[in-house]
Scaffold this active site. Structure first.
Site: not given
Lengths: 352, 352
Positions: A41, A131, A162, A250, A257, A330
């Protein structure tokens, strides 16, 4: 051999792919042709790399013909299927998925730590670490070389990106929804109500909140992300018995990070010496003047290549322990940059 | 004695004081008169407590005449001067500043953990712990009673309101400045530029960022906040040799501190047993079904009284270790609520 190697970038249109094209455009140009590959796509889309427009081609076996190095940033299942195809057609696959990281026949490489292992690739595949692991391992590796690492206790402050472009979009959307409201954050559920259907890939609101979850559920209540930090740190450092406890959380940061790291070593540590060796380590920048309020934060680190380390302290109850806080982009060192560095090690075999 | 005791609330107009009046209005009403005390510039202001308007009076020695219990939430220097004045006039001072916490003649009390120590107060002063310690200590204390605590490694995710009303205002202001901008967070310094002069009491932008600093600088690079977690945990639990490493980090959450805790015990732990004893502990709520994405987050906890615990895991490399994530409202249990609970222990001596 002196022909410049041909590179394929598989997953060129994703969040990491976009950073990858930026990195390929700014680092020393070691490649001949660069082919951009993505899902059907996205085929036909034109992207800019090295200042030139390149048309994206759809993933198919023949796109690897004549390719020397193929960098993959695609979901695990896509890598599992296609990295061996690339390898079978003669390319060295450098894979940023989780598909091969723990395969004993696939090296897991961080050039500053174990770059020599990139040459030992019986399957023609080299894995790029997760990461979160990458955000800390260059700094931890430098300390390990001096003191001998025994144990890591890690708590992460992980960015929305992330979780890919979907994570970035969800955080911006949530910040827009909460940004002007000075009533929020005082009653249970009010931030959740304001965020409404905008959770995106996260299991709880991320704006004005922190969410102690990343990845999928594994045995014992551990998340896949937490086990990656444990397993990948062990493999990269060559310490199969390293004790690792990670809690992955998170935070409402777009990219970069951060980790609070408590590291215990074989040998006695020293704060000034540890600071000096981090300051001198390749890929690490020390920012550690708390008296001047100088320490790394994601907002100051995002978009840069190194691991930034600060808050270096010797543990008060164990002379062999060090506590520190570090930040790494990250999408760069945590993904695209380290993949590019590994690919450059391979490219050097062709041109070197 | 059966007369209901007289209470003074010193610092009634601050961020914690506001929550205190709410708590006094909703908990069982054990007091006779309640006097509201603040700095001279707030004197004359009218505040509502127990559904009635009460005029704030200026801090002076005579406001403590006839007072049985005086709760203080004021800066360290103000407490250092005035808590002894209240005690000299016959009140028991319950102090939420850092002025007396480590004084061996002042008990440091968390009712669910060491409530019996509230009676042993040779100076007529009882200290309330720091908010970060309080956010975890009820849960950690419950585990300690079963397993015997040896070591804590803690990383915090601390809310803006830990820095008072000024911190709350700064975070809202910053969120308003960044909220609609989808370009921010990708280049070093762009969030800092958007936040501009709105840092407030924080040493770096807090919106879209995390800041590894709280408090003042102490020896060895440790922050005062990190040393409080160590020293106060030791004193509350009666474990003077407890090993503690804390890294304290501010996150863009208005209210409710979270902590990732790695705890090592004398005895072997068990995940299910630890979950069961936390679920049954006074002042603790267990929310630990990661398969259903159920774990505590600040947005779901703010405004509530308990410590919420989730992500309970037995450490993979040490059967005596547990890893967990917990949240506690830093203005309620972390400050006003625990102060009120201590004051109620004292009040019960008058009415009991």
């Amino acid at each position: 051999m002196s022909k410049k190697p041909t590179l394929a970038v598989v997953g060129a249109t994703g969040a990491v792919g976009t950073v990858m094209l930026d990195i390929l455009s700014t680092r020393e140009d070691v490649y001949g042709e660069i082919r951009l590959v993505a899902s059907p796509r996205s085929a036909g889309k034109k992207l800019t790399v090295r200042g030139e427009e390149v048309e994206v081609v759809a993933l198919a076996p023949e796109v690897f013909d004549g390719v020397d190095v193929a960098m993959f940033d695609v979901p695990d299942a896509v890598s599992a299927e296609w990295a061996p195809v690339a390898a079978a057609r003669g390319a060295v696959a450098v894979d940023n998925s989780g598909a091969f990281r723990m395969d004993p026949d696939v090296p897991l490489v961080v050039p500053e730590v174990n770059g020599e292992q990139a040459r030992n690739r019986p399957k023609g595949i080299i894995s790029n670490p997760n990461c979160t692991t990458l955000s800390m391992i260059v700094a931890v590796g430098a300390l390990h070389r001096r003191y001998g690492l025994r144990e890591l206790v890690v708590a992460s402050y992980q960015a929305a990106s992330g979780a890919g472009q979907e994570g970035i979009d969800a955080l911006y959307d949530q910040l827009e929804r909460v940004g002007g409201n000075r009533e929020l954050g005082n009653r249970a559920g009010d931030v959740r109500a304001a965020v409404g259907d905008g959770l995106g890939p996260f299991p709880a609101p991320l704006a004005m909140n922190v969410v102690p979850w990343a990845g999928s559920l594994k045995d014992g209540g551990w998340s896949s992300e937490e086990l990656k930090v444990r397993n990948e740190s062990r493999k990269i450092l060559g310490l199969p018995d390293l004790r690792v406890s990670a809690t992955c959380v998170r935070v409402p940061v777009v990219t970069t990070h951060s980790l609070a790291v408590h590291a215990v070593f074989e040998r006695e540590t020293d704060q000034r010496e540890a600071q000096a060796l981090l300051a001198g380590a390749a890929g690490v920048v020390l920012v550690d003047n708390p008296e001047l309020h100088e320490f790394p934060t994601p907002a100051d680190v995002v978009g840069t290549d190194p691991t930034w380390v600060g808050r270096v302290r010797r543990s008060l109850d164990d002379a062999r322990g060090l506590d520190l806080f570090l930040c790494g982009d990250n999408l760069r060192k945590g993904a695209a940059l380290n993949t590019a560095q590994i690919a450059e090690l391979v490219a050097a075999e062709f041109t070197g």
